[in-house]
Motif scaffolding. Structure first.
Motif, short mmCIF file in Angstrom:
data_model
loop_
_atom_site.label_atom_id
_atom_site.label_comp_id
_atom_site.label_asym_id
_atom_site.label_seq_id
_atom_site.Cartn_x
_atom_site.Cartn_y
_atom_site.Cartn_z
N TYR A 61 0.84 -1.21 0.00
CA TYR A 61 0.00 0.00 0.00
C TYR A 61 0.87 1.26 0.00
O TYR A 61 0.63 2.20 -0.77
CB TYR A 61 -0.92 -0.02 1.21
N ASN A 64 2.55 1.86 -3.35
CA ASN A 64 1.63 2.32 -4.38
C ASN A 64 1.14 3.75 -4.15
O ASN A 64 0.81 4.46 -5.11
CB ASN A 64 0.42 1.39 -4.48
N GLN A 65 1.09 4.16 -2.89
CA GLN A 65 0.50 5.45 -2.55
C GLN A 65 1.52 6.59 -2.51
O GLN A 65 1.16 7.75 -2.69
CB GLN A 65 -0.20 5.37 -1.20
N LEU A 66 2.77 6.26 -2.25
CA LEU A 66 3.78 7.29 -2.06
C LEU A 66 4.62 7.52 -3.32
O LEU A 66 4.77 6.62 -4.15
CB LEU A 66 4.71 6.90 -0.91
N TYR A 71 8.70 7.00 -0.49
CA TYR A 71 8.75 5.57 -0.20
C TYR A 71 10.17 5.13 0.14
O TYR A 71 10.37 4.30 1.04
CB TYR A 71 8.22 4.76 -1.39
N TRP A 86 0.68 4.60 7.26
CA TRP A 86 -0.33 3.81 6.55
C TRP A 86 -1.74 4.12 7.03
O TRP A 86 -2.66 4.28 6.23
CB TRP A 86 -0.02 2.32 6.74
N LEU A 89 -3.07 7.31 5.55
CA LEU A 89 -3.41 7.14 4.14
C LEU A 89 -4.73 6.38 3.98
O LEU A 89 -5.57 6.75 3.15
CB LEU A 89 -2.29 6.39 3.42
N LYS A 90 -4.91 5.31 4.75
CA LYS A 90 -6.14 4.51 4.66
C LYS A 90 -7.37 5.33 5.03
O LYS A 90 -8.40 5.29 4.34
CB LYS A 90 -6.04 3.28 5.57
N ASN A 93 -7.99 8.07 2.28
CA ASN A 93 -8.43 7.52 1.00
C ASN A 93 -9.77 6.79 1.09
O ASN A 93 -10.58 6.86 0.16
CB ASN A 93 -7.38 6.55 0.45
N GLU A 94 -9.99 6.08 2.20
CA GLU A 94 -11.15 5.19 2.28
C GLU A 94 -12.13 5.54 3.39
O GLU A 94 -13.28 5.13 3.35
CB GLU A 94 -10.65 3.75 2.47
N LYS A 138 -14.13 9.79 4.49
CA LYS A 138 -12.96 9.83 3.61
C LYS A 138 -12.75 11.24 3.08
O LYS A 138 -13.65 12.09 3.12
CB LYS A 138 -13.11 8.83 2.46
N LYS A 144 -5.49 14.51 5.12
CA LYS A 144 -4.65 14.91 3.98
C LYS A 144 -3.47 15.74 4.49
O LYS A 144 -2.33 15.55 4.05
CB LYS A 144 -5.48 15.72 2.98
#
Length: 272
Positions: A61, A64-66, A71, A86, A89-90, A93-94, A138, A144
């Motif tokens: 995750y 893919n996100q950074l 990263y 993480w 971000l979760k 995003n969600e 979200k 953010k």
């Protein structure tokens, strides 16, 4: 004190619970930590999807996100430090709920989350805002910004240590975004009470003054229902899972830097 973050246009909090652990079979564990925590959490909230992300999931995750540089900076860090980023971000995003694995639960979310609520910010007593229990819609600007602040404060080697990127930075981000002015941890009882009152007066926020582990937003200790299981306490549980405390040892980036310095020193000594 007033809330300055407007969440009125956001959708309701998604019914999903995000959990992180090294393996996905953790629900089979019979320690009191799991019996009174994750298992209760899952059973009390059957309408919520329950997602356990293991270490490989978290790595995938983040990758893919950074961006490549962000990263690279976290790639060789300890898993605890990775989970701190993480979870932000979760949730951004969600949306949904993030809960640390060592939290107890005996109150279902349908008794906690109000229909109009878009974000819940419990406090760790009068110390700071809790980051081990995050509940939000979200695309919340708060998270953010928390991601942006975390990445900005992150270096290949963090001279101020891992802890600085956790609770202290989260406290500054919450107070900056939600109330308009950044503040440090332990601002005093009066200030924390003013934060909680402002959140309580807002139709889109909730809060709760927690006294862990036995009095929290999602748990009130009851000796009649508390499950003893195999009798392991929190420390024994972590030891049984071969978990190294976050404040022990060196991450790989530190070791790489140390070896580099040693190599350069040897080279200079031999050839100059």
């Amino acid at each position: 004190m007033v809330v300055k973050l407007d969440l009125s246009k956001h959708e309701p909090i998604p019914k999903v619970i995000h959990i992180s652990w090294k393996t996905k079979d953790i629900l089979q564990n019979q320690s009191p930590v799991i019996l009174n925590g994750l298992i209760n959490l899952k059973n009390l909230n059957p309408e919520y999807s329950f997602e356990i992300s293991d270490d490989q999931d978290i790595e995938h995750y983040l990758k893919n996100q950074l961006g490549a540089w962000d990263y690279f900076k976290i790639k060789n860090k300890k898993i605890v430090e990775k989970v701190d980023l993480w979870r932000l971000l979760k949730i951004y995003n969600e949306g949904g709920v993030y809960v640390d694995i060592d939290r107890y639960c005996n109150i279902p979310f349908d008794q906690i989350i109000k229909k109009e609520t878009r974000c819940i910010l419990p406090t760790h007593g009068d110390i700071d805002f809790s980051q081990d229990l995050i509940i939000s819609c979200k695309h919340n600007l708060l998270y953010k910004t928390a991601i942006k602040d975390n990445l900005k404060a992150r270096f290949f080697i963090n001279p101020r240590g891992v802890f600085h990127l956790g609770p202290p930075l989260y406290m500054k981000t919450v107070t900056k975004v939600v109330f308009g002015k950044a503040n440090r941890r332990r601002p005093g009882k009066e200030v924390m009470e003013s934060y909680r009152k402002a959140l309580q007066d807002s139709p889109y926020f909730q809060t709760y003054k927690e006294d862990l582990p036995n009095n929290s937003l999602i748990f009130k200790y009851d000796k009649n229902t508390f499950q003893l299981g195999n009798g392991m306490n929190k420390v024994e549980f972590y030891q049984s899972q071969n978990i190294v405390p976050w404040n022990r040892g060196k991450d790989k980036n530190t070791l790489i830097l140390i070896l580099f310095i040693i190599g350069v020193t040897i080279f200079l000594f031999l050839f100059l």
